[in-house]
Scaffold this motif. Structure first.
Motif, PDB file in Angstrom:
ATOM      1  N   VAL A 288     -37.487 -20.687  -4.619  1.00 49.53           N
ATOM      2  CA  VAL A 288     -36.832 -19.524  -4.006  1.00 49.53           C
ATOM      3  C   VAL A 288     -36.026 -18.676  -4.981  1.00 49.53           C
ATOM      4  O   VAL A 288     -35.620 -17.571  -4.635  1.00 49.53           O
ATOM      5  CB  VAL A 288     -35.920 -19.949  -2.833  1.00 49.53           C
ATOM      6  CG1 VAL A 288     -36.719 -20.661  -1.750  1.00 49.53           C
ATOM      7  CG2 VAL A 288     -34.749 -20.809  -3.302  1.00 49.53           C
ATOM      8  N   ALA A 289     -35.766 -19.180  -6.187  1.00 50.92           N
ATOM      9  CA  ALA A 289     -34.877 -18.435  -7.080  1.00 50.92           C
ATOM     10  C   ALA A 289     -35.366 -18.476  -8.514  1.00 50.92           C
ATOM     11  O   ALA A 289     -35.899 -19.486  -8.979  1.00 50.92           O
ATOM     12  CB  ALA A 289     -33.450 -18.975  -6.995  1.00 50.92           C
TER      13      ALA A 289
ATOM     14  N   GLU B 179     -30.806 -15.113 -10.325  1.00 50.89           N
ATOM     15  CA  GLU B 179     -30.700 -14.955  -8.871  1.00 50.89           C
ATOM     16  C   GLU B 179     -29.746 -15.996  -8.284  1.00 50.89           C
ATOM     17  O   GLU B 179     -29.625 -17.115  -8.803  1.00 50.89           O
ATOM     18  CB  GLU B 179     -32.091 -15.043  -8.232  1.00 50.89           C
ATOM     19  CG  GLU B 179     -32.983 -13.888  -8.650  1.00 50.89           C
ATOM     20  CD  GLU B 179     -34.376 -13.931  -8.038  1.00 50.89           C
ATOM     21  OE1 GLU B 179     -35.022 -12.861  -7.979  1.00 50.89           O
ATOM     22  OE2 GLU B 179     -34.827 -15.032  -7.619  1.00 50.89           O
ATOM     23  N   LYS B 180     -29.089 -15.617  -7.195  1.00 55.17           N
ATOM     24  CA  LYS B 180     -28.005 -16.436  -6.648  1.00 55.17           C
ATOM     25  C   LYS B 180     -28.471 -17.350  -5.513  1.00 55.17           C
ATOM     26  O   LYS B 180     -29.330 -16.971  -4.713  1.00 55.17           O
ATOM     27  CB  LYS B 180     -26.893 -15.531  -6.097  1.00 55.17           C
ATOM     28  CG  LYS B 180     -26.243 -14.623  -7.123  1.00 55.17           C
ATOM     29  CD  LYS B 180     -25.268 -13.684  -6.406  1.00 55.17           C
ATOM     30  CE  LYS B 180     -24.676 -12.642  -7.333  1.00 55.17           C
ATOM     31  NZ  LYS B 180     -23.880 -11.665  -6.569  1.00 55.17           N
ATOM     32  N   ILE B 181     -27.842 -18.519  -5.445  1.00 55.88           N
ATOM     33  CA  ILE B 181     -27.995 -19.412  -4.296  1.00 55.88           C
ATOM     34  C   ILE B 181     -26.598 -19.790  -3.815  1.00 55.88           C
ATOM     35  O   ILE B 181     -25.740 -20.204  -4.614  1.00 55.88           O
ATOM     36  CB  ILE B 181     -28.784 -20.686  -4.646  1.00 55.88           C
ATOM     37  CG1 ILE B 181     -30.215 -20.326  -5.072  1.00 55.88           C
ATOM     38  CG2 ILE B 181     -28.824 -21.648  -3.462  1.00 55.88           C
ATOM     39  CD1 ILE B 181     -31.083 -21.527  -5.385  1.00 55.88           C
TER      40      ILE B 181
ATOM     41  N   CYS C 152     -34.223 -23.332 -13.830  1.00 54.09           N
ATOM     42  CA  CYS C 152     -34.743 -22.003 -13.477  1.00 54.09           C
ATOM     43  C   CYS C 152     -33.781 -20.866 -13.791  1.00 54.09           C
ATOM     44  O   CYS C 152     -34.171 -19.693 -13.745  1.00 54.09           O
ATOM     45  CB  CYS C 152     -35.142 -21.940 -12.010  1.00 54.09           C
ATOM     46  SG  CYS C 152     -33.765 -21.949 -10.850  1.00 54.09           S
ATOM     47  N   GLY C 153     -32.533 -21.186 -14.082  1.00 55.24           N
ATOM     48  CA  GLY C 153     -31.578 -20.138 -14.422  1.00 55.24           C
ATOM     49  C   GLY C 153     -30.901 -19.493 -13.238  1.00 55.24           C
ATOM     50  O   GLY C 153     -30.211 -18.479 -13.389  1.00 55.24           O
ATOM     51  N   ALA C 154     -31.058 -20.061 -12.040  1.00 54.52           N
ATOM     52  CA  ALA C 154     -30.361 -19.522 -10.871  1.00 54.52           C
ATOM     53  C   ALA C 154     -28.858 -19.692 -11.039  1.00 54.52           C
ATOM     54  O   ALA C 154     -28.384 -20.558 -11.778  1.00 54.52           O
ATOM     55  CB  ALA C 154     -30.833 -20.220  -9.602  1.00 54.52           C
TER      56      ALA C 154
ATOM     57  N   ALA D 191     -28.071 -12.631  -2.661  1.00 55.59           N
ATOM     58  CA  ALA D 191     -28.416 -14.053  -2.801  1.00 55.59           C
ATOM     59  C   ALA D 191     -29.778 -14.325  -2.168  1.00 55.59           C
ATOM     60  O   ALA D 191     -30.155 -13.695  -1.177  1.00 55.59           O
ATOM     61  CB  ALA D 191     -27.343 -14.927  -2.162  1.00 55.59           C
ATOM     62  N   LYS D 192     -30.491 -15.262  -2.741  1.00 56.31           N
ATOM     63  CA  LYS D 192     -31.846 -15.574  -2.272  1.00 56.31           C
ATOM     64  C   LYS D 192     -31.868 -16.643  -1.191  1.00 56.31           C
ATOM     65  O   LYS D 192     -32.790 -16.701  -0.383  1.00 56.31           O
ATOM     66  CB  LYS D 192     -32.727 -16.034  -3.451  1.00 56.31           C
ATOM     67  CG  LYS D 192     -32.987 -14.945  -4.476  1.00 56.31           C
ATOM     68  CD  LYS D 192     -33.811 -13.827  -3.864  1.00 56.31           C
ATOM     69  CE  LYS D 192     -34.047 -12.699  -4.841  1.00 56.31           C
ATOM     70  NZ  LYS D 192     -34.832 -11.602  -4.254  1.00 56.31           N
ATOM     71  N   ALA D 193     -30.870 -17.528  -1.195  1.00 57.10           N
ATOM     72  CA  ALA D 193     -30.926 -18.663  -0.266  1.00 57.10           C
ATOM     73  C   ALA D 193     -29.542 -19.250  -0.059  1.00 57.10           C
ATOM     74  O   ALA D 193     -28.629 -19.045  -0.869  1.00 57.10           O
ATOM     75  CB  ALA D 193     -31.874 -19.738  -0.805  1.00 57.10           C
TER      76      ALA D 193
END
Length: 484
Positions: free
Chosen positions: A103-104, A108-110, A127-129, A163-165
């Motif tokens: 998902v990220a 990108e933010k979680i 993944c660098g989230a 945020a992605k999730a």
């Protein structure tokens, strides 16, 4: 392939067919059904060794299943109310990593609680989230982190609309549940996925007397530890998908890190355990519930100990409670949870799941017996009498609020230098420090070391917690970011 039902175990049945064929193996594994390693065959048994085989046409392929593994996945999805299920042989760690990686991407933010398992932050390193932490409230008496409140999640979503999730523990190690149904709806209303670390919630799918499962709550993905309360072999797990996820894409993500030589011992254990739960799970976990209720009452009658339960529920930070979790507060008998853990093992030959500063957890599941619970209760009574003392100089808080300075990936791969732990406050950590179990980081890459965290680590070491994650196995030194 014919019609199959929950009474089938397709992988196990295929292994039995293969065993009866007396195939001559000129493939791997090299022990050749145990003949090449007689000592191991004596330890594990010839039947076990004969089923430790490699992927072949009659047995399907975990990376690209089209027959018996595919059937086993479909049966697992049906049993757990999911759109799809993946059989995982890298533990729930690999399932959690697959969720995050699906998902990220970098930057990108979680949104997630900080009391997550190390696998979540490890996935962010990969993944660098970027984590957006919702600091859970703490129970002052027990010293443990609780669930995320709906208000705190709502605030985090509104402040981070990109945020992605949102990730939810369902439940925590201590059995505490957030309002996952409401959190799922909030996430979906804002175009975000909702992921559930359900390592300790396998049994939620097989009882209407336990908290709601992630799939029933509408989550998009859930990592489920079948080996914890579901009865399968250690390291076997499930990754469940909701209808909004692409099965093909998630399988590609899984195949980035999961072995191409999936163990058929683990796969068949998942298959058989799923069948057992689908056919008998409800009655089995009803018995587990009754054992936990009995144990809790007996332990609370001893005096000093506090086996907590649903009285913690407040409709918010403790929205629900998993009553099968036998978590016991120990500070009122003058002992840290880890000290009771050690005494039970060393003096009474009783192995429990873990002990922390103020509590211990005895994990109850499908294989427990009443006489074992009675032995635990009597040992605890004797420990109180023999070793109990005044409640002095005992640290109460298990959770420390983090100060995130750098993303986990940037910190993990940054240039670092080694400093003594006493000199680390003020610096940014480039590595993990955690007590295992449960594997929730005290310190994660990218977080600033504070005086409180230093004291936390020193206290955990003094009390005998198993500290892991850092390069220095004794945690006398820490790797911190250079020049920061």
């Amino acid at each position: 392939m014919g019609e199959i039902s929950q009474e089938n175990a397709p992988i196990y049945e295929a292994l039995e067919r293969l065993r009866k064929m007396r195939v001559v193996p000129f493939d791997v594994p090299g022990h050749k059904r145990g003949r090449g390693n007689p000592e191991l065959a004596r330890l594990l048994g010839e039947k076990c060794m004969s089923m430790d085989v490699n992927s072949m046409k009659p047995l399907d392929n975990l990376c690209h299943p089209v027959s018996v593994i595919r059937q086993a996945e479909e049966l697992a999805a049906e049993a757990f109310g999911a759109a799809h299920a993946f059989l995982m042989v890298g533990g729930t760690t690999s399932a959690v990593q697959a969720m995050v990686l699906s998902v990220a991407k970098r930057g990108e933010k979680i949104i997630l609680p900080r009391n997550v398992h190390r696998s979540v932050i490890g996935a962010m390193v990969l993944c660098g989230a970027v984590p957006v932490y919702v600091n859970p409230q703490c129970n002052d008496r027990l010293g443990i982190p609780l669930g995320m409140t709906v208000e705190d999640v709502k605030k985090a979503i509104e402040e981070n609309p990109d945020a992605k999730a949102v990730l939810v523990n369902n439940p925590t190690y201590y059995g505490i549940c957030s309002d996952i149904k409401t959190i799922v709806k909030m996430a979906h209303d804002h175009g975000m996925y909702c992921l559930a670390d359900e390592a300790h919630g396998t049994h939620f799918y097989f009882s209407d007397q336990l908290p709601v499962s992630a799939m029933e709550a509408g989550a998009d993905m859930a990592a489920v530890s079948m080996h914890k309360s579901g009865g399968s072999l250690t390291q076997s797990s499930l990754l469940l998908l909701g209808p909004n996820m692409s099965e093909g894409y998630v399988r590609q993500i899984i195949n980035l890190t999961q072995t191409t030589s999936g163990s058929y011992l683990l796969l068949s254990s998942l298959d058989i355990s799923r069948r057992n739960l689908a056919l008998r799970g409800k009655e089995t976990f009803e018995k587990v519930r009754s054992y936990a209720k009995y144990a809790r009452a007996e332990i609370n009658d001893i005096g000093g100990y506090y086996a907590f339960c649903r009285e913690l529920i407040n409709g918010n930070s403790v929205y629900d409670f998993d009553v099968t979790k036998l978590a016991v507060h120990t500070l009122d008998v003058g002992l840290a949870g880890i000290e009771v853990y050690d005494l039970l093992r060393d003096e009474y030959d009783i192995q429990i799941e873990f002990g922390d500063f103020g509590n211990f957890l005895a994990y109850l599941s499908i294989g427990d017996r009443k006489q074992d619970i009675e032995r635990l209760v009597s040992a605890l009574a004797e420990i109180s009498r023999r070793f109990g003392k005044e409640k002095v100089n005992l640290m109460t808080q298990e959770y420390v609020d983090p100060q995130v300075a750098v993303s986990p990936q940037d910190a993990f791969y940054a240039d670092k230098e080694k400093v003594e732990l006493k000199d680390a406050p003020g610096r940014i950590s480039g590595e993990f420090v955690m007590c295992y179990p449960p594997g929730i980081p005290i310190l994660a890459p990218g977080e600033r070391v504070t005086q409180e965290i230093r004291e936390h680590i020193e206290y955990a070491r003094e009390k005998g917690c198993t500290l892991t994650g850092a390069e220095d196995l004794e945690i006398r030194h820490l790797n911190v970011l250079k020049g920061v």
